[in-house]
Design an enzyme around this catalytic site. Sequence first.
Site, PDB file in Angstrom:
ATOM      1  N   HIS A 252       7.299   2.144  19.436  1.00  0.00           N
ATOM      2  CA  HIS A 252       6.220   2.559  18.528  1.00  0.00           C
ATOM      3  C   HIS A 252       6.353   4.033  18.135  1.00  0.00           C
ATOM      4  O   HIS A 252       5.486   4.847  18.449  1.00  0.00           O
ATOM      5  CB  HIS A 252       4.842   2.277  19.140  1.00  0.00           C
ATOM      6  CG  HIS A 252       3.761   2.170  18.097  1.00  0.00           C
ATOM      7  ND1 HIS A 252       2.631   1.393  18.237  1.00  0.00           N
ATOM      8  CD2 HIS A 252       3.630   2.752  16.881  1.00  0.00           C
ATOM      9  CE1 HIS A 252       1.862   1.496  17.155  1.00  0.00           C
ATOM     10  NE2 HIS A 252       2.442   2.324  16.324  1.00  0.00           N
TER      11      HIS A 252
ATOM     12  N   ASP B 206       9.292  -2.099  15.807  1.00  0.00           N
ATOM     13  CA  ASP B 206       8.740  -0.847  16.318  1.00  0.00           C
ATOM     14  C   ASP B 206       7.446  -1.097  17.078  1.00  0.00           C
ATOM     15  O   ASP B 206       6.909  -0.204  17.729  1.00  0.00           O
ATOM     16  CB  ASP B 206       8.474   0.140  15.174  1.00  0.00           C
ATOM     17  CG  ASP B 206       8.051   1.527  15.650  1.00  0.00           C
ATOM     18  OD1 ASP B 206       7.119   2.103  15.053  1.00  0.00           O
ATOM     19  OD2 ASP B 206       8.632   2.015  16.645  1.00  0.00           O
TER      20      ASP B 206
ATOM     21  N   GLY C 101       0.837  -1.190   0.000  1.00  0.00           N
ATOM     22  CA  GLY C 101       0.000   0.000   0.000  1.00  0.00           C
ATOM     23  C   GLY C 101       0.869   1.235   0.000  1.00  0.00           C
ATOM     24  O   GLY C 101       1.997   1.223  -0.498  1.00  0.00           O
ATOM     25  N   ARG C 102       0.375   2.313   0.599  1.00  0.00           N
ATOM     26  CA  ARG C 102       1.127   3.572   0.617  1.00  0.00           C
ATOM     27  C   ARG C 102       2.489   3.387   1.276  1.00  0.00           C
ATOM     28  O   ARG C 102       3.534   3.786   0.734  1.00  0.00           O
ATOM     29  CB  ARG C 102       0.341   4.644   1.374  1.00  0.00           C
ATOM     30  CG  ARG C 102      -0.845   5.222   0.607  1.00  0.00           C
ATOM     31  CD  ARG C 102      -1.681   6.118   1.507  1.00  0.00           C
ATOM     32  NE  ARG C 102      -2.371   5.348   2.528  1.00  0.00           N
ATOM     33  CZ  ARG C 102      -3.693   5.229   2.622  1.00  0.00           C
ATOM     34  NH1 ARG C 102      -4.478   5.838   1.739  1.00  0.00           N
ATOM     35  NH2 ARG C 102      -4.234   4.520   3.592  1.00  0.00           N
ATOM     36  N   ILE C 103       2.472   2.776   2.469  1.00  0.00           N
ATOM     37  CA  ILE C 103       3.714   2.638   3.224  1.00  0.00           C
ATOM     38  C   ILE C 103       4.643   1.633   2.542  1.00  0.00           C
ATOM     39  O   ILE C 103       5.836   1.909   2.341  1.00  0.00           O
ATOM     40  CB  ILE C 103       3.423   2.246   4.689  1.00  0.00           C
ATOM     41  CG1 ILE C 103       2.708   3.405   5.402  1.00  0.00           C
ATOM     42  CG2 ILE C 103       4.705   1.879   5.425  1.00  0.00           C
ATOM     43  CD1 ILE C 103       2.194   3.079   6.796  1.00  0.00           C
TER      44      ILE C 103
ATOM     45  N   ARG D 184       1.837  -3.857  13.063  1.00  0.00           N
ATOM     46  CA  ARG D 184       1.247  -3.943  14.379  1.00  0.00           C
ATOM     47  C   ARG D 184       1.861  -5.165  15.071  1.00  0.00           C
ATOM     48  O   ARG D 184       2.175  -6.169  14.420  1.00  0.00           O
ATOM     49  CB  ARG D 184      -0.287  -4.119  14.306  1.00  0.00           C
ATOM     50  CG  ARG D 184      -1.031  -2.830  13.921  1.00  0.00           C
ATOM     51  CD  ARG D 184      -1.044  -1.819  15.052  1.00  0.00           C
ATOM     52  NE  ARG D 184      -1.746  -0.591  14.703  1.00  0.00           N
ATOM     53  CZ  ARG D 184      -1.149   0.500  14.214  1.00  0.00           C
ATOM     54  NH1 ARG D 184       0.133   0.492  13.931  1.00  0.00           N
ATOM     55  NH2 ARG D 184      -1.862   1.591  13.978  1.00  0.00           N
TER      56      ARG D 184
ATOM     57  N   GLU E  18       2.043  -3.765  23.867  1.00  0.00           N
ATOM     58  CA  GLU E  18       2.735  -2.516  24.194  1.00  0.00           C
ATOM     59  C   GLU E  18       2.152  -1.892  25.461  1.00  0.00           C
ATOM     60  O   GLU E  18       0.932  -1.944  25.656  1.00  0.00           O
ATOM     61  CB  GLU E  18       2.574  -1.531  23.025  1.00  0.00           C
ATOM     62  CG  GLU E  18       3.318  -1.988  21.790  1.00  0.00           C
ATOM     63  CD  GLU E  18       3.003  -1.141  20.569  1.00  0.00           C
ATOM     64  OE1 GLU E  18       3.178  -1.663  19.461  1.00  0.00           O
ATOM     65  OE2 GLU E  18       2.585   0.017  20.712  1.00  0.00           O
TER      66      GLU E  18
ATOM     67  N   SER F 260       0.869  -9.628  -1.359  1.00  0.00           N
ATOM     68  CA  SER F 260      -0.300  -8.797  -1.127  1.00  0.00           C
ATOM     69  C   SER F 260      -1.498  -9.713  -1.300  1.00  0.00           C
ATOM     70  O   SER F 260      -1.361 -10.805  -1.863  1.00  0.00           O
ATOM     71  CB  SER F 260      -0.303  -7.685  -2.184  1.00  0.00           C
ATOM     72  OG  SER F 260      -0.989  -6.566  -1.751  1.00  0.00           O
ATOM     73  N   ARG F 261      -2.704  -9.272  -0.872  1.00  0.00           N
ATOM     74  CA  ARG F 261      -3.881 -10.146  -1.060  1.00  0.00           C
ATOM     75  C   ARG F 261      -4.060 -10.456  -2.536  1.00  0.00           C
ATOM     76  O   ARG F 261      -4.394 -11.567  -2.919  1.00  0.00           O
ATOM     77  CB  ARG F 261      -5.134  -9.459  -0.511  1.00  0.00           C
ATOM     78  CG  ARG F 261      -5.307  -9.611   0.997  1.00  0.00           C
ATOM     79  CD  ARG F 261      -6.386  -8.698   1.516  1.00  0.00           C
ATOM     80  NE  ARG F 261      -6.141  -7.320   1.118  1.00  0.00           N
ATOM     81  CZ  ARG F 261      -6.899  -6.303   1.497  1.00  0.00           C
ATOM     82  NH1 ARG F 261      -7.948  -6.498   2.274  1.00  0.00           N
ATOM     83  NH2 ARG F 261      -6.623  -5.071   1.090  1.00  0.00           N
ATOM     84  N   THR F 262      -3.850  -9.432  -3.390  1.00  0.00           N
ATOM     85  CA  THR F 262      -3.903  -9.670  -4.834  1.00  0.00           C
ATOM     86  C   THR F 262      -2.680  -9.059  -5.474  1.00  0.00           C
ATOM     87  O   THR F 262      -2.132  -8.074  -4.992  1.00  0.00           O
ATOM     88  CB  THR F 262      -5.140  -9.011  -5.468  1.00  0.00           C
ATOM     89  OG1 THR F 262      -5.156  -7.630  -5.089  1.00  0.00           O
ATOM     90  CG2 THR F 262      -6.426  -9.675  -5.010  1.00  0.00           C
TER      91      THR F 262
ATOM     92  N   ILE G 278       6.984  -2.828  11.120  1.00  0.00           N
ATOM     93  CA  ILE G 278       6.499  -1.455  11.300  1.00  0.00           C
ATOM     94  C   ILE G 278       4.985  -1.441  11.162  1.00  0.00           C
ATOM     95  O   ILE G 278       4.379  -0.407  10.873  1.00  0.00           O
ATOM     96  CB  ILE G 278       7.124  -0.489  10.264  1.00  0.00           C
ATOM     97  CG1 ILE G 278       7.117  -1.126   8.870  1.00  0.00           C
ATOM     98  CG2 ILE G 278       8.538  -0.091  10.664  1.00  0.00           C
ATOM     99  CD1 ILE G 278       6.874  -0.149   7.737  1.00  0.00           C
TER     100      ILE G 278
END
Lengths: 325, 313
Positions: free
Chosen positions: B279, B256, B153-155, B232, B261, B174-176, B230
Amino acid sequence: MKMRRHDLPQLLVINPPGLFDYGDPFAAKFTVLRAWESPLPLPRFLSAHAQSAPALLCSAATRVTAGLLDLLPSLRIIVTTSAGLNHIDVPECRRRGIAVANAGEVFSDDVADAAVGLALDVLRRVSAADRFVRRGLWAKDGDFALGSKQLVGKRVGIVGLGSIGLQVAKRLEAFGCPVSYNSRTKKPSVSYTFYANVYELAANSDILIICCALTEQTRHMIGKSVLLALGKDGIIINVGRGAIIDEKELVQSLVWGEIRGSGLDVFENEPNVPEELLSLDNVVLSPHVAAFTEESFQDLTELMIANLEAFFSNKPLITPVMDKQ
Amino acid sequence: MDSIGVLMACPMSSYLEQELEKRFHLFKFWQVTQKPQFLKEHSGSIRAVVGNAMAGADAELIEALPKLEIVASYSVGLDKVDLGKCREKGIRVTNTPDVLTEDVADLAIGLCLAVLRRICASDKYVRSGKWKKGDFKLTTKFTGKTVGIIGLGRIGTAVAKRAEAFDCPISYYSRTMKPDCKYKYYPSVVELASNCHILIVACPLTLETHHIINREVIDALGPKGVLINIGRGPHVDEPELVSALVEGRLGGAGLDVFEQEPEVPEELFGLENVVLLPHVGSGTVETRNAMADLVIGNLEAHFMNKPLLTPVV
């Protein structure tokens, strides 16, 4: 037919190996004369054992002076494991017709990687935050205090746009950083902004990265005025040589908050590091390892051997030291 | 607007608190000792919840706030918001995309370099005085290493762009598969892990991606492989990760985020091939202010009946 030991060309090594081990790959092709292993003082050892040695393999720790060359009448080639040449009297070698080969660009990627890693660590306080977590303070005291600064858009000023400087520029451009530089001469083939002196570069940069060689001109080039020009939001990264920066002035700037922080791989009097830096959270300290990876040492071994083999078969050296303008 | 009740789920930004207090009646949930009583008392006036990566709006909280109209998260990840429940009840949800993309991607690369080049460990070596007694050691080159990204995605895309500047070949899961994407696609995380040196988690946390890094993936990454998280904490089966690192079955990790946490497994504290961060992916002064401004902007837009800036629901 495998050559017998004493048919292999003699390769003199004066200083003991550090992290770079003059080991098996060299022993297989050369008769290695290990001066440091002898109880004899160096001049006596050389006089007794190295009179017909045509080749010297040295690190930056071996000072190659006219005096040393006088003791090695058969010397025809010096290969040094460093890119820098401060330890070798190159004009004297030229006068005597001794070829010199260095490490070329073998370390450039790793040094550039280290420079970027240090910049990210200083801006994002990676080492400080890692210490915070390991001391158990995240659970105890709550979130790490916000003070980190964004990298994107920060103006990068590179001092010395040689092989290493260009690799640093290429990497940081991908992070969205505009790049400018100062170098002995402007490079027409690059589109980065050129500044004629380091002071101007510092005044227009947020991150100053030292990638140049140490010469008489660059010694203490970064002093108080350059640091003040860099300013209290600026950071300085040094992967060149410690003496390029006036270390006392740098320490003062850091302690007094005249610059934001610093990432240092090199120091004026290694392995000594100014005491004041050891307790600062806005500096990242590195023990002169920017070039030192398993891979670069592997590449270095191959390069040194390739240079020597080229020399002994009368072929052009791979990384000859060229005269600089 | 200062009669509109806004419930902030946990401490996240004093700048955001200040700005919310200027505009709304702000309730700080973490300062409430008797939560059920508080909710009964104030449920009539609370029309917005502000959450983040640590605490948001689960089904229970949503049910307790019948006047809730909008959940504005101070994060891009929405794993702490019950999106289904919000959709069901017509509650709007906003997050903070784009403003933090670059900082998170920068930190991913910072972690790669810190782990492979032992930047934190060598800093410690100098500070402890050990350099006076001997050289540090050779580390591992980053340039040219194969990088596998989970979630493009973006990140993930921003991470790839940076890693390319280090001549790292990029592959992804990726999923697709993404059409027109120059990077190599692998249809499973295990295959991706088997074919890269550094594996970077950059996808959202959902039911499907919970423990996406499990024993099998860790084994595939192997004793020279490095994991960078980076995303979760729950993306990773943390006990499996810890034992792999302690036993040397995984080469290193830059983390991270963690499952619980701010608790971090203490077995990791003595390892020099890990870097542990609290984090801070989006944790720069500039980005946290931009995130706060987006939260405020979304809430103002909602209560003035204007289009939301960054809606997800």
